[in-house]
Motif scaffolding. Structure first.
Motif, PDB file in Angstrom:
ATOM      1  N   HIS A 101      27.442  48.655  45.323  1.00 40.27           N
ATOM      2  CA  HIS A 101      27.353  49.482  46.516  1.00 40.27           C
ATOM      3  C   HIS A 101      28.294  50.661  46.421  1.00 40.27           C
ATOM      4  O   HIS A 101      29.124  50.758  45.555  1.00 40.27           O
ATOM      5  CB  HIS A 101      27.683  48.670  47.757  1.00 40.27           C
ATOM      6  N   GLU A 102      28.138  51.558  47.346  1.00 41.25           N
ATOM      7  CA  GLU A 102      28.969  52.749  47.373  1.00 41.25           C
ATOM      8  C   GLU A 102      29.221  53.084  48.834  1.00 41.25           C
ATOM      9  O   GLU A 102      28.474  52.702  49.695  1.00 41.25           O
ATOM     10  CB  GLU A 102      28.178  53.861  46.691  1.00 41.25           C
ATOM     11  N   SER A 103      30.312  53.766  49.091  1.00 38.93           N
ATOM     12  CA  SER A 103      30.609  54.025  50.494  1.00 38.93           C
ATOM     13  C   SER A 103      30.789  55.505  50.765  1.00 38.93           C
ATOM     14  O   SER A 103      31.845  55.947  51.155  1.00 38.93           O
ATOM     15  CB  SER A 103      31.881  53.274  50.880  1.00 38.93           C
ATOM     16  N   HIS A 104      29.777  56.271  50.500  1.00 38.66           N
ATOM     17  CA  HIS A 104      29.866  57.687  50.786  1.00 38.66           C
ATOM     18  C   HIS A 104      29.578  57.935  52.252  1.00 38.66           C
ATOM     19  O   HIS A 104      28.560  58.470  52.638  1.00 38.66           O
ATOM     20  CB  HIS A 104      28.900  58.475  49.899  1.00 38.66           C
ATOM     21  N   GLY A 105      30.532  57.519  53.094  1.00 34.95           N
ATOM     22  CA  GLY A 105      30.308  57.533  54.526  1.00 34.95           C
ATOM     23  C   GLY A 105      30.155  58.913  55.110  1.00 34.95           C
ATOM     24  O   GLY A 105      29.428  59.104  56.073  1.00 34.95           O
ATOM     25  N   GLY A 139      27.086  67.533  41.728  1.00 32.36           N
ATOM     26  CA  GLY A 139      27.374  66.883  43.017  1.00 32.36           C
ATOM     27  C   GLY A 139      28.741  67.292  43.515  1.00 32.36           C
ATOM     28  O   GLY A 139      29.324  68.301  43.078  1.00 32.36           O
ATOM     29  N   GLU A 140      29.257  66.473  44.402  1.00 31.38           N
ATOM     30  CA  GLU A 140      30.491  66.827  45.098  1.00 31.38           C
ATOM     31  C   GLU A 140      31.729  66.277  44.381  1.00 31.38           C
ATOM     32  O   GLU A 140      32.573  67.017  43.878  1.00 31.38           O
ATOM     33  CB  GLU A 140      30.344  66.247  46.500  1.00 31.38           C
ATOM     34  N   GLY A 141      31.800  64.955  44.338  1.00 32.99           N
ATOM     35  CA  GLY A 141      32.954  64.330  43.700  1.00 32.99           C
ATOM     36  C   GLY A 141      32.721  62.842  43.612  1.00 32.99           C
ATOM     37  O   GLY A 141      31.873  62.293  44.315  1.00 32.99           O
ATOM     38  N   PRO A 142      33.463  62.167  42.749  1.00 31.82           N
ATOM     39  CA  PRO A 142      33.245  60.734  42.570  1.00 31.82           C
ATOM     40  C   PRO A 142      33.546  59.938  43.837  1.00 31.82           C
ATOM     41  O   PRO A 142      34.453  60.279  44.585  1.00 31.82           O
ATOM     42  CB  PRO A 142      34.234  60.342  41.472  1.00 31.82           C
ATOM     43  N   GLY A 143      32.775  58.890  44.032  1.00 35.01           N
ATOM     44  CA  GLY A 143      33.065  57.911  45.073  1.00 35.01           C
ATOM     45  C   GLY A 143      33.745  56.707  44.442  1.00 35.01           C
ATOM     46  O   GLY A 143      34.185  56.755  43.278  1.00 35.01           O
ATOM     47  N   GLN A 144      33.796  55.641  45.195  1.00 33.38           N
ATOM     48  CA  GLN A 144      34.519  54.455  44.725  1.00 33.38           C
ATOM     49  C   GLN A 144      33.927  53.878  43.436  1.00 33.38           C
ATOM     50  O   GLN A 144      34.640  53.564  42.491  1.00 33.38           O
ATOM     51  CB  GLN A 144      34.477  53.407  45.836  1.00 33.38           C
ATOM     52  N   TYR A 171      19.761  69.208  49.429  1.00 27.89           N
ATOM     53  CA  TYR A 171      20.599  68.200  50.081  1.00 27.89           C
ATOM     54  C   TYR A 171      21.091  67.149  49.088  1.00 27.89           C
ATOM     55  O   TYR A 171      20.426  66.843  48.095  1.00 27.89           O
ATOM     56  CB  TYR A 171      19.824  67.501  51.203  1.00 27.89           C
ATOM     57  N   HIS A 172      22.235  66.590  49.418  1.00 25.82           N
ATOM     58  CA  HIS A 172      22.861  65.566  48.574  1.00 25.82           C
ATOM     59  C   HIS A 172      22.132  64.228  48.759  1.00 25.82           C
ATOM     60  O   HIS A 172      21.742  63.875  49.882  1.00 25.82           O
ATOM     61  CB  HIS A 172      24.324  65.427  49.010  1.00 25.82           C
ATOM     62  N   PRO A 173      21.936  63.454  47.671  1.00 22.37           N
ATOM     63  CA  PRO A 173      21.249  62.158  47.823  1.00 22.37           C
ATOM     64  C   PRO A 173      21.944  61.208  48.801  1.00 22.37           C
ATOM     65  O   PRO A 173      21.271  60.409  49.455  1.00 22.37           O
ATOM     66  CB  PRO A 173      21.249  61.569  46.417  1.00 22.37           C
ATOM     67  N   SER A 191      32.008  57.279  35.631  1.00 26.47           N
ATOM     68  CA  SER A 191      30.739  57.964  35.395  1.00 26.47           C
ATOM     69  C   SER A 191      30.158  58.410  36.738  1.00 26.47           C
ATOM     70  O   SER A 191      30.252  57.672  37.728  1.00 26.47           O
ATOM     71  CB  SER A 191      29.795  56.989  34.683  1.00 26.47           C
ATOM     72  N   PRO A 192      29.564  59.608  36.785  1.00 30.45           N
ATOM     73  CA  PRO A 192      29.088  60.111  38.078  1.00 30.45           C
ATOM     74  C   PRO A 192      27.772  59.474  38.530  1.00 30.45           C
ATOM     75  O   PRO A 192      26.951  59.073  37.703  1.00 30.45           O
ATOM     76  CB  PRO A 192      28.885  61.608  37.821  1.00 30.45           C
ATOM     77  N   PHE A 193      27.609  59.411  39.818  1.00 29.56           N
ATOM     78  CA  PHE A 193      26.354  58.971  40.434  1.00 29.56           C
ATOM     79  C   PHE A 193      25.866  57.628  39.885  1.00 29.56           C
ATOM     80  O   PHE A 193      24.778  57.533  39.326  1.00 29.56           O
ATOM     81  CB  PHE A 193      25.279  60.060  40.266  1.00 29.56           C
ATOM     82  N   VAL A 194      26.695  56.617  40.047  1.00 29.48           N
ATOM     83  CA  VAL A 194      26.267  55.278  39.637  1.00 29.48           C
ATOM     84  C   VAL A 194      26.062  54.351  40.836  1.00 29.48           C
ATOM     85  O   VAL A 194      25.617  53.228  40.672  1.00 29.48           O
ATOM     86  CB  VAL A 194      27.271  54.631  38.646  1.00 29.48           C
ATOM     87  N   CYS A 223      27.095  66.224  36.756  1.00 29.27           N
ATOM     88  CA  CYS A 223      28.551  66.289  36.924  1.00 29.27           C
ATOM     89  C   CYS A 223      28.880  66.618  38.383  1.00 29.27           C
ATOM     90  O   CYS A 223      27.981  66.668  39.215  1.00 29.27           O
ATOM     91  CB  CYS A 223      29.155  67.317  35.963  1.00 29.27           C
ATOM     92  N   ASN A 224      30.127  66.844  38.667  1.00 25.62           N
ATOM     93  CA  ASN A 224      30.577  67.060  40.042  1.00 25.62           C
ATOM     94  C   ASN A 224      31.504  68.261  40.138  1.00 25.62           C
ATOM     95  O   ASN A 224      32.081  68.691  39.135  1.00 25.62           O
ATOM     96  CB  ASN A 224      31.369  65.833  40.525  1.00 25.62           C
ATOM     97  N   VAL A 225      31.715  68.709  41.374  1.00 20.36           N
ATOM     98  CA  VAL A 225      32.677  69.791  41.621  1.00 20.36           C
ATOM     99  C   VAL A 225      34.087  69.327  41.260  1.00 20.36           C
ATOM    100  O   VAL A 225      34.820  70.032  40.580  1.00 20.36           O
ATOM    101  CB  VAL A 225      32.615  70.238  43.110  1.00 20.36           C
TER     102      VAL A 225
END
Ligand code: URA
Length: 296
Positions: A61-65, A155-160, A266-268, A167-170, A194-196
């Motif tokens: 899971h990811e928490s891009h709240g 994208g924007e930046g890594p999440g948790q 838009y961002h996923p 690795s980005p967007f996992v 990649c990300n900003v």
């Protein structure tokens, strides 16, 4: 099996993979007139066929709240041109994790010079302490995919999850991105992602302008090395940092960054919260595919 038979089998598997990816994306859009059973059958056939492309990595899971809110935020200042190369190695700099070591192995066929340039940037990012984000990271998150691709997603930046994996967007947003990529006719690792910013902002907040600026030399270096034909800016933060948010909206309008065509969409993570916006995103991606078909 003769070599020709093998070739046919591979072609068939590739077609099925593309068809499956497309049907899955159409199902995501919830506008498909295809009965569920047909989709399930197509998926089963595709799964039974030996895969050519890499499977999607399942991650819990990811928490891009904040993603929903991010799309509505006010513009931040433009990034400065990369002044000098990133300096000052971080004394707390971590050794690459097994995932990190594996993640940046580009597919064969990538020109050696490009490969070397990106490896240097990646290494510099791992030792970077140009902004406060360095203190909270587990891993830097540089990129994944094919640096020789005609298309790069930013994208924007890594999440948790990304911070853990290096690795980005996992996470779930990444899985949705993979579906979008699949529906465009690409395998997951055919595109460059990649990300900003390369370090996780605390609580998955949007990177501050000062953080985006500190990280800009890496993004600029990456895009300069990859030199894609088209960049897709995922979300407002990426669009802003490429100077593409002005008066009168930003999504779905072609822009330029460092001389490269950019489609901001838009961002996923935003789409996960607001699936009704998947349709306009698909329209943006169709514009991208149409432009890719034009002679370069
Ligand atoms: N969101 C991003 O913008 N980047 C990631 O790598 C993951 C989620």
């Amino acid at each position: 099996m003769s070599p020709r038979d093998t070739e046919y089998a591979q072609e068939r598997a590739e077609l099925l993979r593309s068809a499956r990816a497309y049907l899955e994306w159409e199902a995501e859009l919830s506008t498909l007139g295809i009965p569920h059973a047909t989709l399930a059958r197509a998926s089963a056939t595709a799964r039974a066929t030996p895969p050519i492309a890499q499977p999607i990595v399942p991650v819990p899971h990811e928490s891009h709240g904040a993603a929903h809110a991010r799309e509505q935020q006010a513009p931040s200042p433009q990034p400065q041109a990369p002044s000098a190369r990133p300096q000052a190695p971080n004394p707390q700099s971590q050794a690459p994790s097994p995932q990190q070591q594996g993640r940046d192995v580009p597919p064969t066929g990538v020109p050696a010079e490009k490969r070397a340039r990106l490896a240097v940037l990646d290494q510099e990012a791992r030792g970077c302490a140009r902004c406060e984000l360095a203190k909270g990271r587990t891993h830097t998150v540089f990129a994944r995919g094919n640096p020789d691709s005609p298309i790069a997603f930013v994208g924007e930046g890594p999440g948790q999850e990304e911070d853990r994996a290096g690795s980005p967007f996992v996470g779930p947003a990444g899985q949705l991105l993979d579906k979008m990529v699949g529906a465009m006719g690409f395998a997951r690792d055919d595109v460059y992602i990649c990300n900003v910013v390369k370090c996780r902002p605390p609580g998955n907040r949007t990177p501050l302008p000062v953080e985006a600026q500190a990280c800009a030399p890496y993004l600029l270096g990456q895009l300069e090395a990859v030199r894609p034909r088209i960049i897709v800016a995922l979300g407002r933060c990426a669009a802003e940092n490429m100077g593409l948010v002005g008066a009168g909206g930003w999504r779905g309008r072609w822009g330029k960054f460092q001389g490269v065509d950019v489609m901001p969409t838009y961002h996923p993570a935003f789409l996960l919260r607001s699936p009704e916006y998947k349709r306009p995103v698909w329209e943006d991606l169709q514009q991208v595919m149409a432009r890719l078909k034009q002679p370069g």
